[in-house]
Design an enzyme around this catalytic site. Structure first.
Site, PDB file in Angstrom:
ATOM      1  N   CYS A 157     -13.327  -3.999  11.989  1.00  0.00           N
ATOM      2  CA  CYS A 157     -13.662  -3.938  10.564  1.00  0.00           C
ATOM      3  C   CYS A 157     -14.002  -5.335  10.065  1.00  0.00           C
ATOM      4  O   CYS A 157     -14.643  -5.498   9.042  1.00  0.00           O
ATOM      5  CB  CYS A 157     -12.526  -3.309   9.778  1.00  0.00           C
ATOM      6  SG  CYS A 157     -11.005  -4.188   9.906  1.00  0.00           S
ATOM      7  N   LYS A 205       0.818  -1.222   0.000  1.00  0.00           N
ATOM      8  CA  LYS A 205       0.000   0.000   0.000  1.00  0.00           C
ATOM      9  C   LYS A 205       0.850   1.269   0.000  1.00  0.00           C
ATOM     10  O   LYS A 205       0.477   2.275  -0.604  1.00  0.00           O
ATOM     11  CB  LYS A 205      -0.946  -0.009   1.201  1.00  0.00           C
ATOM     12  CG  LYS A 205      -2.040  -1.051   1.052  1.00  0.00           C
ATOM     13  CD  LYS A 205      -2.968  -1.044   2.253  1.00  0.00           C
ATOM     14  CE  LYS A 205      -4.049  -2.101   2.063  1.00  0.00           C
ATOM     15  NZ  LYS A 205      -4.934  -2.188   3.246  1.00  0.00           N
ATOM     16  N   ASN A 258      -5.498  -0.264  14.541  1.00  0.00           N
ATOM     17  CA  ASN A 258      -5.410  -0.989  15.809  1.00  0.00           C
ATOM     18  C   ASN A 258      -4.883  -0.099  16.929  1.00  0.00           C
ATOM     19  O   ASN A 258      -4.137   0.856  16.693  1.00  0.00           O
ATOM     20  CB  ASN A 258      -4.519  -2.228  15.639  1.00  0.00           C
ATOM     21  CG  ASN A 258      -3.090  -1.846  15.337  1.00  0.00           C
ATOM     22  OD1 ASN A 258      -2.311  -1.603  16.248  1.00  0.00           O
ATOM     23  ND2 ASN A 258      -2.748  -1.751  14.065  1.00  0.00           N
TER      24      ASN A 258
END
Ligand SMILES: [Zn+2]
Length: 299
Positions: A145, A44, A89
């Protein structure tokens, strides 16, 4: 989303730290990525840097494919003037909070799950820090999620609010900063603000200057949100993907790019990064993941 807004606004240097790679399930809410990134399992951080350079080549984007840990936070964040939380988190957020308070660096906490979003500006020595508001990480059965999904408009709303606060900080408009913990639920039409302009007396972090998360206490970073996966950090020397591919080929299907190596052996999928970190899909048991790592990647 946060990186994209700041990059389009012309923020000069953005360092993007991300441990993960793009998967098809991310595309519902992670607006910078596309199907090609998912097909190539692009890290990412790399995909973000590429997209940003395609729409604003006049700024500097530094991608870091890494998991932020007590061991590397000093080197990864030592040049930062502002830290923005795009994590999923609480372990990482308390680590950032310890680092930011210790070094008097502002940071912005931002989270989204389901239809709920929350954000807080933390200005050490001025405003409340994350530990002032939440002395301990939330315990017990939390919506994640994984169980609740994430409404994409909540992500973009939370990112837009955080990006606006970031711009205020960067241009020195401190008197305009929001001084509350803001939470909102876009589906239920709820919005709550909690006063957070002053530190809480006796706060372990910003009051007593104790930094247990920087010292490596707390749970290890092994689980990954929304995945039947375990992350392994067993090794700290670089891997040669060409060599490893040749070694793994007799045991299953293997494919690699400059950034990532994937190895499939039913029912598991191993994704390995050049620094030796791996994400092992097909189990949530750290012991199983460690043994797969030892067997196929080595120690
Ligand atoms: Zn505090």
């Amino acid at each position: 989303m946060l990186a994209s807004l700041l990059a389009r606004a012309g923020v000069g240097t953005i360092c993007v730290i991300d441990r993960d790679y793009v998967e098809p399930s991310n595309l519902q809410r992670q607006a910078l990525f596309d199907e090609k990134d998912a097909a190539e399992s692009m890290p990412k951080a790399i995909a973000t840097a590429r997209k940003i350079s395609a729409f604003n080549s006049r700024i500097v984007v530094v991608p870091k494919v890494a998991d932020l840990t007590p061991a590397n936070i000093e080197s990864l964040l030592s040049d930062a003037v502002l830290i923005l939380d795009g994590t999923d988190n609480f372990e990482t957020r308390y680590l950032i909070n310890d680092f930011a308070v210790k070094n008097s660096l502002p940071w912005i906490y931002t989270a989204a799950v389901g239809s709920y979003g929350v954000t807080l500006n933390v200005i050490p020595n001025e405003s409340a820090c994350l530990s002032c508001v939440f002395p301990r990480p939330p315990q017990g059965a939390l919506e994640t999620c994984e169980t609740a999904g994430i409404l994409n408009s909540v992500v973009s709303t939370a990112a837009s609010i955080a990006a606006t606060e970031a711009l205020k900080l960067l241009v020195g408009a401190r008197d305009r900063l929001r001084q509350t913990l803001l939470s909102f639920d876009l589906w239920r039409n709820q919005r709550v603000e909690i006063y957070a302009a002053k530190p809480r007396v006796g706060c372990q972090t910003c009051g007593l200057h104790e930094f247990p998360h920087l010292a490596g206490e707390g749970r290890p970073h092994i689980t990954l949100c929304g995945r039947n996966s375990v992350q392994i950090h067993e090794r700290s020397r670089p891997l040669n993907f060409t060599e490893l591919s040749a070694r793994l080929r007799p045991h299953g299907t293997v494919r690699h790019s400059d950034f990532i190596l994937k190895f499939w052996r039913e029912p598991y999928e191993l994704t390995v990064f050049p620094d030796g970190r791996a994400i092992i899909k097909g189990t949530t048991e750290p012991a199983v993941a460690r043994s797969l790592y030892a067997r196929y990647i080595g120690n």
